[in-house]
Scaffold this motif. Sequence first.
Motif, PDB file in Angstrom:
ATOM      1  N   ARG A 160      62.688-102.769 -63.107  1.00 16.00           N
ATOM      2  CA  ARG A 160      61.574-103.251 -62.298  1.00 16.00           C
ATOM      3  C   ARG A 160      61.155-102.228 -61.244  1.00 16.00           C
ATOM      4  N   GLU A 161      62.125-101.576 -60.609  1.00 18.75           N
ATOM      5  CA  GLU A 161      61.785-100.603 -59.578  1.00 18.75           C
ATOM      6  C   GLU A 161      61.038 -99.403 -60.160  1.00 18.75           C
ATOM      7  N   VAL A 162      61.428 -98.989 -61.357  1.00 13.54           N
ATOM      8  CA  VAL A 162      60.713 -97.881 -62.001  1.00 13.54           C
ATOM      9  C   VAL A 162      59.281 -98.293 -62.303  1.00 13.54           C
ATOM     10  N   ARG A 163      59.102 -99.542 -62.758  1.00 17.55           N
ATOM     11  CA  ARG A 163      57.745-100.027 -63.022  1.00 17.55           C
ATOM     12  C   ARG A 163      56.911-100.047 -61.743  1.00 17.55           C
ATOM     13  N   ARG A 164      57.535-100.406 -60.640  1.00 16.68           N
ATOM     14  CA  ARG A 164      56.802-100.423 -59.373  1.00 16.68           C
ATOM     15  C   ARG A 164      56.372 -99.021 -58.967  1.00 16.68           C
ATOM     16  N   TRP A 165      57.253 -98.047 -59.150  1.00 15.02           N
ATOM     17  CA  TRP A 165      56.884 -96.677 -58.800  1.00 15.02           C
ATOM     18  C   TRP A 165      55.785 -96.153 -59.712  1.00 15.02           C
ATOM     19  N   VAL A 166      55.844 -96.506 -60.981  1.00 13.28           N
ATOM     20  CA  VAL A 166      54.769 -96.106 -61.896  1.00 13.28           C
ATOM     21  C   VAL A 166      53.449 -96.737 -61.462  1.00 13.28           C
ATOM     22  N   ALA A 167      53.504 -98.021 -61.076  1.00 12.92           N
ATOM     23  CA  ALA A 167      52.287 -98.692 -60.609  1.00 12.92           C
ATOM     24  C   ALA A 167      51.752 -98.043 -59.339  1.00 12.92           C
ATOM     25  N   VAL A 168      52.665 -97.641 -58.442  1.00 19.89           N
ATOM     26  CA  VAL A 168      52.233 -96.970 -57.213  1.00 19.89           C
ATOM     27  C   VAL A 168      51.525 -95.660 -57.541  1.00 19.89           C
ATOM     28  N   CYS A 169      52.105 -94.878 -58.445  1.00 19.62           N
ATOM     29  CA  CYS A 169      51.494 -93.590 -58.810  1.00 19.62           C
ATOM     30  C   CYS A 169      50.127 -93.789 -59.456  1.00 19.62           C
ATOM     31  N   VAL A 170      50.016 -94.800 -60.312  1.00 17.91           N
ATOM     32  CA  VAL A 170      48.733 -95.040 -60.983  1.00 17.91           C
ATOM     33  C   VAL A 170      47.679 -95.509 -59.989  1.00 17.91           C
ATOM     34  N   LYS A 171      48.074 -96.392 -59.068  1.00 17.43           N
ATOM     35  CA  LYS A 171      47.106 -96.930 -58.114  1.00 17.43           C
ATOM     36  C   LYS A 171      46.731 -95.930 -57.027  1.00 17.43           C
ATOM     37  N   HIS A 279      49.778 -97.879 -47.723  1.00 15.88           N
ATOM     38  CA  HIS A 279      48.877 -99.020 -47.897  1.00 15.88           C
ATOM     39  C   HIS A 279      49.299 -99.869 -49.090  1.00 15.88           C
ATOM     40  N   HIS A 280      49.684 -99.223 -50.175  1.00 16.34           N
ATOM     41  CA  HIS A 280      50.097 -99.980 -51.359  1.00 16.34           C
ATOM     42  C   HIS A 280      51.385-100.743 -51.097  1.00 16.34           C
ATOM     43  N   ARG A 281      52.346-100.139 -50.418  1.00 20.09           N
ATOM     44  CA  ARG A 281      53.604-100.828 -50.134  1.00 20.09           C
ATOM     45  C   ARG A 281      53.393-102.009 -49.188  1.00 20.09           C
ATOM     46  N   GLN A 282      52.482-101.893 -48.243  1.00 18.27           N
ATOM     47  CA  GLN A 282      52.188-103.013 -47.359  1.00 18.27           C
ATOM     48  C   GLN A 282      51.569-104.175 -48.133  1.00 18.27           C
ATOM     49  N   ARG A 283      50.650-103.866 -49.034  1.00 19.85           N
ATOM     50  CA  ARG A 283      50.057-104.921 -49.853  1.00 19.85           C
ATOM     51  C   ARG A 283      51.094-105.557 -50.764  1.00 19.85           C
ATOM     52  N   LEU A 284      52.011-104.753 -51.299  1.00 18.35           N
ATOM     53  CA  LEU A 284      53.052-105.294 -52.166  1.00 18.35           C
ATOM     54  C   LEU A 284      54.005-106.193 -51.389  1.00 18.35           C
ATOM     55  N   LEU A 286      53.269-107.936 -48.669  1.00 18.82           N
ATOM     56  CA  LEU A 286      52.545-109.176 -48.389  1.00 18.82           C
ATOM     57  C   LEU A 286      52.454-110.056 -49.631  1.00 18.82           C
ATOM     58  N   LYS A 287      52.213-109.449 -50.777  1.00 22.78           N
ATOM     59  CA  LYS A 287      52.131-110.205 -52.022  1.00 22.78           C
ATOM     60  C   LYS A 287      53.467-110.861 -52.357  1.00 22.78           C
ATOM     61  N   ASN A 288      54.569-110.136 -52.164  1.00 20.93           N
ATOM     62  CA  ASN A 288      55.889-110.710 -52.433  1.00 20.93           C
ATOM     63  C   ASN A 288      56.212-111.835 -51.458  1.00 20.93           C
ATOM     64  N   HIS A 289      55.788-111.690 -50.205  1.00 19.32           N
ATOM     65  CA  HIS A 289      56.028-112.745 -49.220  1.00 19.32           C
ATOM     66  C   HIS A 289      55.264-114.020 -49.583  1.00 19.32           C
ATOM     67  N   VAL A 290      54.011-113.869 -49.987  1.00 21.84           N
ATOM     68  CA  VAL A 290      53.226-115.040 -50.394  1.00 21.84           C
ATOM     69  C   VAL A 290      53.823-115.683 -51.636  1.00 21.84           C
ATOM     70  N   ARG A 291      54.265-114.867 -52.576  1.00 19.94           N
ATOM     71  CA  ARG A 291      54.876-115.404 -53.796  1.00 19.94           C
ATOM     72  C   ARG A 291      56.163-116.156 -53.478  1.00 19.94           C
ATOM     73  N   GLU A 292      56.948-115.627 -52.548  1.00 14.11           N
ATOM     74  CA  GLU A 292      58.188-116.306 -52.170  1.00 14.11           C
ATOM     75  C   GLU A 292      57.901-117.649 -51.509  1.00 14.11           C
ATOM     76  N   ARG A 293      56.911-117.698 -50.621  1.00 14.78           N
ATOM     77  CA  ARG A 293      56.570-118.957 -49.960  1.00 14.78           C
ATOM     78  C   ARG A 293      56.047-119.985 -50.959  1.00 14.78           C
ATOM     79  N   ARG A 294      55.240-119.544 -51.906  1.00 10.93           N
ATOM     80  CA  ARG A 294      54.731-120.462 -52.923  1.00 10.93           C
ATOM     81  C   ARG A 294      55.858-120.984 -53.803  1.00 10.93           C
ATOM     82  N   ALA A 295      56.818-120.111 -54.136  1.00  8.64           N
ATOM     83  CA  ALA A 295      57.945-120.545 -54.963  1.00  8.64           C
ATOM     84  C   ALA A 295      58.817-121.556 -54.223  1.00  8.64           C
ATOM     85  N   LEU A 296      59.064-121.314 -52.934  1.00 10.53           N
ATOM     86  CA  LEU A 296      59.859-122.261 -52.147  1.00 10.53           C
ATOM     87  C   LEU A 296      59.146-123.605 -52.010  1.00 10.53           C
TER      88      LEU A 296
END
Length: 339
Positions: A160-171, A279-284, A286-296
């Motif tokens: 998963r972490e490798v996929r995130r780094w690939v996504a960061v490079c692409v974005k 900027h991308h890491r900050q958005r990620l 925030l997205k993970n925080h919202v996903r965690e709150r929705r899951a809880l």
Amino acid sequence: GRPLRVHSTEDGPLRAYRVYHSSWLRAAVVAVTFSHLLLALIEPRAGDGESYYTSFGSRANEPPDAVRAGLGRDVLWAELVMLLLYAADNMLKVYAVGWGNFFSVAAYSASSMFKTEKWDVLRIALVFAFLVEVIVALSTDVAWRPLRFLRPLFIVSYFREVRRWVAVCVKMIPKVFEMFLFILVVIGLYAVLGNLLFFKSGFYADEELQNFDTIGHSLVSVFVLLSSENYPTIMNPAFFRPDHTGSVWYGLYFFSFLLIGLFCLSNLLVPILYQAFKHHRQRLALKNHVRERRALLAAFQELDQNRNGLVTLARFTDLVVRLRPDIKKGDEDAATIAR
């Protein structure tokens, strides 16, 4: 935490889910993925039209080495076993999630409970393509295998972490596209100027590529200047002339380009990359925080079936026992974890 994605509460899918996410199976998959990459160190070269055996010869016109030919056959069988392990691992996940939930169009929606990762589907497609390629190589002794360069995608799809780094490079590519475009404009401008200055000078008669005889060679030479790897080879023929035929324009040309390229363009690129990454890491985050709150919130609503705004101790104890089969309902450990 990892969301629980099973299509039913029956023993089969739940057991498959636990086996798929078990530490020993994940460790085995990691070992297989890295071993799959290491096959490149011992497998034969790909030769168009050559058989799998003759590709092991030290030279194309010499007879094949029987020992290395046998090793090549063993490498193919080893890769086939690895691909079958990939297939079993993926089928285990598909069974846990459910065939309909995994391959349905709704599974790719962000709001779907059984959201399917696109990398999972890509991994299944890669396994199928590699299986076809290996079976063809085993049955026809054809050494040409064009899919081998895609092996690193297995590591990307499993980590998963490798996929995130690939996504960061692409974005980050659109963020720095304008800067790269400006660098290309500067390189092209100085390549044209270098061609006009040194085209008929004869300074670079001994250089095959790093010269200014054509626009293409000028682009290569200016890029070498920008990288600062071998710039004396390009500047010295114009500066140190035995016949003293140099010009002040030559010095101005190289000095201005090194000033703009090394001290301006190269240094501006680093902060732009950093800002895009930040900027991308900050958005990620925030997205993970919202996903965690929705899951809880979703988990709380499932536990609070009476809509009283609370979860009873008995209800939460049942959940603990369900998630931890090694703990029974009457044990003190269940009550302790629930509290």
